[in-house]
Scaffold this motif. Structure first.
Motif, PDB file in Angstrom:
ATOM      1  N   ILE A  23       1.026  18.622  17.037  1.00 10.33           N
ATOM      2  CA  ILE A  23      -0.183  19.082  16.727  1.00 10.33           C
ATOM      3  C   ILE A  23      -1.184  19.687  17.900  1.00 10.33           C
ATOM      4  O   ILE A  23      -0.957  19.112  19.170  1.00 10.33           O
ATOM      5  N   ALA A  24      -1.734  20.831  17.687  1.00 13.47           N
ATOM      6  CA  ALA A  24      -2.165  21.767  18.719  1.00 13.47           C
ATOM      7  C   ALA A  24      -3.617  22.162  18.326  1.00 13.47           C
ATOM      8  O   ALA A  24      -4.034  21.874  17.066  1.00 13.47           O
ATOM      9  N   HIS A  25      -4.362  22.376  19.326  1.00 16.90           N
ATOM     10  CA  HIS A  25      -5.876  22.763  19.251  1.00 16.90           C
ATOM     11  C   HIS A  25      -6.062  24.226  19.323  1.00 16.90           C
ATOM     12  O   HIS A  25      -5.367  24.774  20.173  1.00 16.90           O
ATOM     13  N   ALA A  36      -5.259   7.762  22.403  1.00 17.04           N
ATOM     14  CA  ALA A  36      -5.607   6.460  21.805  1.00 17.04           C
ATOM     15  C   ALA A  36      -5.919   6.368  20.316  1.00 17.04           C
ATOM     16  O   ALA A  36      -5.255   5.460  19.403  1.00 17.04           O
ATOM     17  N   GLU A  37      -6.749   7.197  19.951  1.00 16.91           N
ATOM     18  CA  GLU A  37      -7.247   7.220  18.478  1.00 16.91           C
ATOM     19  C   GLU A  37      -6.121   7.587  17.680  1.00 16.91           C
ATOM     20  O   GLU A  37      -6.045   7.009  16.538  1.00 16.91           O
ATOM     21  N   CYS A  72      -0.422  18.521  22.036  1.00 19.46           N
ATOM     22  CA  CYS A  72      -0.553  19.619  23.156  1.00 19.46           C
ATOM     23  C   CYS A  72      -1.386  18.930  24.251  1.00 19.46           C
ATOM     24  O   CYS A  72      -2.081  17.953  24.071  1.00 19.46           O
ATOM     25  N   PRO A  73      -1.173  19.527  25.375  1.00 17.74           N
ATOM     26  CA  PRO A  73      -1.831  18.981  26.374  1.00 17.74           C
ATOM     27  C   PRO A  73      -3.445  18.961  26.319  1.00 17.74           C
ATOM     28  O   PRO A  73      -4.032  18.123  27.128  1.00 17.74           O
ATOM     29  N   GLY A  74      -4.112  19.657  25.471  1.00 14.84           N
ATOM     30  CA  GLY A  74      -5.333  19.517  25.314  1.00 14.84           C
ATOM     31  C   GLY A  74      -6.045  18.302  24.852  1.00 14.84           C
ATOM     32  O   GLY A  74      -7.238  18.145  24.852  1.00 14.84           O
ATOM     33  N   PHE A  75      -5.268  17.346  24.558  1.00 14.03           N
ATOM     34  CA  PHE A  75      -5.672  16.056  23.752  1.00 14.03           C
ATOM     35  C   PHE A  75      -6.084  15.172  25.126  1.00 14.03           C
ATOM     36  O   PHE A  75      -5.035  15.082  26.005  1.00 14.03           O
ATOM     37  N   THR A  76      -7.048  14.431  24.969  1.00  9.47           N
ATOM     38  CA  THR A  76      -7.499  13.802  26.279  1.00  9.47           C
ATOM     39  C   THR A  76      -6.789  12.198  25.702  1.00  9.47           C
ATOM     40  O   THR A  76      -6.251  11.971  24.669  1.00  9.47           O
ATOM     41  N   VAL A 111      -1.931  23.268  13.523  1.00 10.91           N
ATOM     42  CA  VAL A 111      -3.064  23.788  14.361  1.00 10.91           C
ATOM     43  C   VAL A 111      -4.473  23.425  14.095  1.00 10.91           C
ATOM     44  O   VAL A 111      -4.766  23.742  13.039  1.00 10.91           O
ATOM     45  N   VAL A 112      -5.191  22.602  14.641  1.00 10.59           N
ATOM     46  CA  VAL A 112      -6.495  21.968  14.307  1.00 10.59           C
ATOM     47  C   VAL A 112      -7.635  22.493  15.248  1.00 10.59           C
ATOM     48  O   VAL A 112      -7.046  22.617  16.642  1.00 10.59           O
ATOM     49  N   LYS A 113      -8.596  22.407  14.893  1.00 10.05           N
ATOM     50  CA  LYS A 113      -9.729  22.794  15.710  1.00 10.05           C
ATOM     51  C   LYS A 113     -10.359  21.791  16.607  1.00 10.05           C
ATOM     52  O   LYS A 113     -11.014  21.912  17.573  1.00 10.05           O
ATOM     53  N   ASP A 114     -10.279  20.388  16.035  1.00  7.73           N
ATOM     54  CA  ASP A 114     -10.999  19.249  16.705  1.00  7.73           C
ATOM     55  C   ASP A 114     -10.369  17.973  16.285  1.00  7.73           C
ATOM     56  O   ASP A 114      -9.254  18.023  15.755  1.00  7.73           O
ATOM     57  N   GLN A 115     -10.638  16.871  17.002  1.00 11.27           N
ATOM     58  CA  GLN A 115      -9.997  15.434  16.966  1.00 11.27           C
ATOM     59  C   GLN A 115     -10.078  15.031  15.682  1.00 11.27           C
ATOM     60  O   GLN A 115      -9.243  14.505  15.091  1.00 11.27           O
ATOM     61  N   GLU A 116     -11.327  15.118  14.864  1.00  8.20           N
ATOM     62  CA  GLU A 116     -11.411  14.806  13.371  1.00  8.20           C
ATOM     63  C   GLU A 116     -10.150  15.481  12.678  1.00  8.20           C
ATOM     64  O   GLU A 116      -9.627  14.605  11.782  1.00  8.20           O
ATOM     65  N   GLN A 117     -10.051  16.735  12.953  1.00 12.25           N
ATOM     66  CA  GLN A 117      -8.682  17.253  11.834  1.00 12.25           C
ATOM     67  C   GLN A 117      -7.534  16.739  12.422  1.00 12.25           C
ATOM     68  O   GLN A 117      -6.697  16.572  11.629  1.00 12.25           O
ATOM     69  N   ALA A 118      -7.464  16.432  13.643  1.00  9.12           N
ATOM     70  CA  ALA A 118      -6.256  16.083  14.252  1.00  9.12           C
ATOM     71  C   ALA A 118      -5.924  14.636  13.525  1.00  9.12           C
ATOM     72  O   ALA A 118      -4.701  14.387  12.979  1.00  9.12           O
ATOM     73  N   LEU A 119      -6.787  13.709  13.401  1.00  7.47           N
ATOM     74  CA  LEU A 119      -6.688  12.505  13.010  1.00  7.47           C
ATOM     75  C   LEU A 119      -6.333  12.382  11.398  1.00  7.47           C
ATOM     76  O   LEU A 119      -5.533  11.955  10.939  1.00  7.47           O
ATOM     77  N   GLU A 120      -6.953  13.360  10.851  1.00  2.00           N
ATOM     78  CA  GLU A 120      -6.842  13.659   9.414  1.00  2.00           C
ATOM     79  C   GLU A 120      -5.463  13.996   9.101  1.00  2.00           C
ATOM     80  O   GLU A 120      -4.693  13.473   8.225  1.00  2.00           O
ATOM     81  N   GLU A 121      -5.086  15.206   9.851  1.00  2.00           N
ATOM     82  CA  GLU A 121      -3.510  15.760   9.607  1.00  2.00           C
ATOM     83  C   GLU A 121      -2.475  14.612  10.025  1.00  2.00           C
ATOM     84  O   GLU A 121      -1.479  14.541   9.364  1.00  2.00           O
ATOM     85  N   CYS A 122      -2.825  13.699  11.079  1.00  2.00           N
ATOM     86  CA  CYS A 122      -1.738  12.704  11.401  1.00  2.00           C
ATOM     87  C   CYS A 122      -1.530  11.897  10.355  1.00  2.00           C
ATOM     88  O   CYS A 122      -0.602  11.168   9.908  1.00  2.00           O
TER      89      CYS A 122
END
Length: 104
Positions: free
Chosen positions: A8-10, A69-70, A60-64, A34-45
């Motif tokens: 998953i990348a931003h 953790a989320e 990707c490295p852009g995740f904090t 490729v997602v635009k934000d954390q909400e989309q990342a959570l949904e996709e995962c």
């Protein structure tokens, strides 16, 4: 049974429904989104765990650390969560290009 993983990348202009791919061998299946934000990342995962039964998520490295953790909580204990991080020079190179292309 193939090992199933997701990367998953931003990107600020991402549309996960459109910006995705699957690479597959008989023993490995990689889902890339490729997602635009954390909400989309959570949904996709969550979707990939439910629908595809993935075993691992690579971010990707852009995740904090908080994002990671989320995602780990969202996918559950049975799914590995990893982050692709580089060394100092590698991070600097990537950040320079991303900053130039994304306008920061």
């Amino acid at each position: 049974m193939a090992f199933k993983a997701a990367f998953i990348a931003h990107a600020p202009d991402a549309n996960p429904a459109q910006h995705r791919a699957v690479v597959e061998t008989p023993k490995y299946k990689l889902f890339v989104t490729v997602v635009k934000d954390q909400e989309q990342a959570l949904e996709e995962c969550r979707r990939l765990v439910e629908e595809e039964g993935i075993h691992a998520v690579m971010l990707c490295p852009g995740f904090t650390n908080r994002d990671v953790a989320e995602i780990a909580q969202a996918v559950g204990e049975g799914v590995a969560v990893n982050v692709a991080r580089g060394d100092g020079p590698s991070n600097r190179i990537a950040f320079e290009v991303i900053g130039r292309e994304w306008g920061f």
